[in-house]
Every structure is written in C-alpha cells, then in structure tokens.
Scaffold this active site. Structure first.
Site, mmCIF file in Angstrom:
data_model
loop_
_atom_site.group_PDB
_atom_site.id
_atom_site.type_symbol
_atom_site.label_atom_id
_atom_site.label_comp_id
_atom_site.label_asym_id
_atom_site.label_seq_id
_atom_site.Cartn_x
_atom_site.Cartn_y
_atom_site.Cartn_z
ATOM 1 N N ARG A 38 0.842 -1.187 0.000
ATOM 2 C CA ARG A 38 0.000 0.000 0.000
ATOM 3 C C ARG A 38 0.886 1.250 0.000
ATOM 4 O O ARG A 38 1.888 1.300 0.721
ATOM 5 C CB ARG A 38 -0.880 0.070 1.248
ATOM 6 C CG ARG A 38 -1.859 -1.066 1.423
ATOM 7 C CD ARG A 38 -2.564 -0.914 2.769
ATOM 8 N NE ARG A 38 -3.318 -2.103 3.151
ATOM 9 C CZ ARG A 38 -3.662 -2.390 4.402
ATOM 10 N NH1 ARG A 38 -3.328 -1.558 5.385
ATOM 11 N NH2 ARG A 38 -4.325 -3.494 4.681
ATOM 12 N N HIS A 77 2.538 -2.974 5.388
ATOM 13 C CA HIS A 77 2.048 -2.911 4.010
ATOM 14 C C HIS A 77 2.742 -1.790 3.238
ATOM 15 O O HIS A 77 2.894 -1.868 2.017
ATOM 16 C CB HIS A 77 0.532 -2.685 3.988
ATOM 17 C CG HIS A 77 -0.262 -3.873 4.420
ATOM 18 N ND1 HIS A 77 -0.484 -4.963 3.613
ATOM 19 C CD2 HIS A 77 -0.895 -4.141 5.598
ATOM 20 C CE1 HIS A 77 -1.230 -5.848 4.246
ATOM 21 N NE2 HIS A 77 -1.482 -5.371 5.465
ATOM 22 N N HIS A 128 -8.562 -8.073 13.451
ATOM 23 C CA HIS A 128 -8.067 -9.137 12.577
ATOM 24 C C HIS A 128 -8.933 -10.391 12.615
ATOM 25 O O HIS A 128 -8.457 -11.480 12.298
ATOM 26 C CB HIS A 128 -6.622 -9.487 12.942
ATOM 27 C CG HIS A 128 -5.636 -8.434 12.539
ATOM 28 N ND1 HIS A 128 -5.575 -7.224 13.170
ATOM 29 C CD2 HIS A 128 -4.703 -8.412 11.553
ATOM 30 C CE1 HIS A 128 -4.621 -6.486 12.620
ATOM 31 N NE2 HIS A 128 -4.089 -7.173 11.635
ATOM 32 N N HIS A 147 -9.319 -11.631 8.822
ATOM 33 C CA HIS A 147 -8.165 -11.947 7.987
ATOM 34 C C HIS A 147 -6.974 -12.340 8.859
ATOM 35 O O HIS A 147 -6.959 -12.085 10.060
ATOM 36 C CB HIS A 147 -7.786 -10.764 7.083
ATOM 37 C CG HIS A 147 -7.222 -9.577 7.813
ATOM 38 N ND1 HIS A 147 -8.020 -8.672 8.501
ATOM 39 C CD2 HIS A 147 -5.946 -9.140 7.966
ATOM 40 C CE1 HIS A 147 -7.265 -7.733 9.034
ATOM 41 N NE2 HIS A 147 -5.998 -7.999 8.734
ATOM 42 N N HIS A 169 -2.932 -11.675 9.011
ATOM 43 C CA HIS A 169 -1.908 -10.763 8.514
ATOM 44 C C HIS A 169 -0.525 -11.364 8.753
ATOM 45 O O HIS A 169 -0.216 -11.825 9.851
ATOM 46 C CB HIS A 169 -2.026 -9.423 9.239
ATOM 47 C CG HIS A 169 -0.879 -8.503 8.999
ATOM 48 N ND1 HIS A 169 -0.884 -7.548 8.000
ATOM 49 C CD2 HIS A 169 0.336 -8.389 9.619
ATOM 50 C CE1 HIS A 169 0.263 -6.887 8.017
ATOM 51 N NE2 HIS A 169 1.024 -7.374 8.997
#
Length: 245
Positions: free
Chosen positions: A170, A186, A224, A227, A229
């Site tokens: 990102r 990220h 979280h 997902h 991470h």
C-alpha cells in the site's frame, strides 16, 4: 492455469530436445530459465549473488519460528532450508543446490520471478508503479516477491490448495484510505493479508509459523477477525489468541 500449461508444455519440449542431443542436466547443471539461471552447484561455504537468489526461493523453509537471512552466505541455516525444500518436493535431501533443486525451482517460477501460484498483481492492488510507500518502488516490489515465495512454501505445505491474498503493498494514500496503521508493514511491500477460503484463518496463522514470517496477526487480535496478517518486521510478534497463538 493457462500459463502453467504453457510452461509445462515448453519444459517437456526442452527435455525431449535435451534427450535427443545428449545434454540432459547432470549434478551441477540445469536447464536455462527466463527468470534466473544458476551456473554452478552451491553448498555450504559458498557465497555470492547466486546464493542470495537461492535463499529467496527457499526462505519459506526455515523451520518453526525461524527466518532465513537473505545475505548471500550459504551457511548451516541455508543448508537446512534447502533440505526442507528438497524433502517437500520429494527430492534427495542432501542440502546441496544442484540440478534437481534448480529444475524444481525453474518449474515453480515464472518469467517475472514470481512463484507459480502467486502474482505481483495479488500483492499490489494499490497502484501499478509500487510507489508512494515507505520504501522505493523497487524495494517494495522486491519485498513482495520474497513474500510470495514464502507463501508458495506455505501453500505447498497446506496441500497445494489456493491461498487468497486480500491485501499487499500500500502507498501512504492507499493505507490511509483503508484506515491502516501509520507504521503498517504494508507500506514496505513485505506484508500480506490472507482471507479465508480453502483454509480457515487460524489454519493460515498456525502454518505461517513455519515459513519465515516474523509478524503473524489473526483472529483474536483487534481488527483481525476477518483476515490473517503476515509480515517481515524486525522482531517476532505473533498474536492470534483465538487460534492459540
């Protein structure tokens, strides 16, 4: 799928041609590859850029809780990772990188040096230039490549069922837009968020402990629960309390 079929067909053609000309690879040689071709057998004590390239491909096999240094030095940790890679693919586990190891890597990697089952596009849904993050575009892309090779190892260990990547690199703008942490990994291109699918989020978090990820956050860690991470921060931080981590 199509590019994998084409690659397999080309590999068969190359093998047939080698058989006809008597040039089938021996212990220290292997077929040429459009991504990277090793020119020598490597084992403990060797050093150089070719060792570094090997380490990137086997960094997903460091053993539980370990991280393989990508330093171009073929030491005991690299030898152990090569052995695990070899065992994972049914090769002779001698810890020496020769034709059997290289040809397996060649079969796994694409022309852009991504592994067979992951694409750069999966690790970057932000912008096509890899710019605007905490590191240079080239570094962010390289970090993503290294992440993908670890994910490839993890995928294979989980029976070669697909792993779904929901977020990767990102820029600061993309990170702000999704409410990411100002210090998010990220921004460096070395993080991947994984969604549930073939595997539960907890299965992914638990398995990641064997594949060289210093950062593992999953269900039970704030924000979280939807997902898992994974990242490459400087020191280990694992937290997924719902998964027993």
């Amino acid at each position: 799928m199509r590019r994998r079929l084409v690659r397999t067909f080309l590999a068969l053609v190359m093998f047939a041609a080698a058989a006809l000309t008597g040039t089938i690879a021996t212990a220290g040689t292997a077929q040429a590859d459009s991504c990277y071709t090793w020119g020598r057998t490597l084992n403990r004590g060797d050093s150089g850029s070719d060792v570094k390239q090997l380490q990137i491909r086997v960094a997903g096999y460091p053993g539980y809780g370990n991280v393989l240094a990508i330093d171009g030095e073929f030491g005991p940790a690299t030898e152990a990772a090569v052995k695990r890679f070899q065992r994972a693919y049914g090769l002779s586990a001698d810890g020496i990188a020769g034709s059997q190891t290289y040809n397996k890597i060649y079969a796994l990697q694409e022309a852009d040096c991504s592994p067979a089952h992951f694409d750069f596009s999966e690790l970057n849904r932000c912008n096509s230039t890899w710019s605007g993050g905490a590191v240079s575009a080239a570094t962010a892309r390289e970090n993503a490549k290294r992440t993908m090779w670890k994910l490839e190892a993890m995928r294979h260990a989980l029976g070669d069922a697909p792993i779904r990547v929901t977020s990767g690199f990102r820029s600061y703008a993309c990170n702000n837009a999704v409410g990411g942490s100002p210090s998010s990994r990220h921004l460096y291109g070395d993080a991947a968020d994984l969604g549930s699918g073939s595997h539960s989020l907890c299965t992914l978090a638990r398995q990641a402990r064997y594949h060289g990820f210093r950062g593992i956050l999953g269900p039970g860690f704030p924000g979280h629960n939807d997902h898992t991470h994974l990242d490459h921060r400087s020191s280990r931080y694992w937290s997924a309390s719902s998964c027993g981590i």
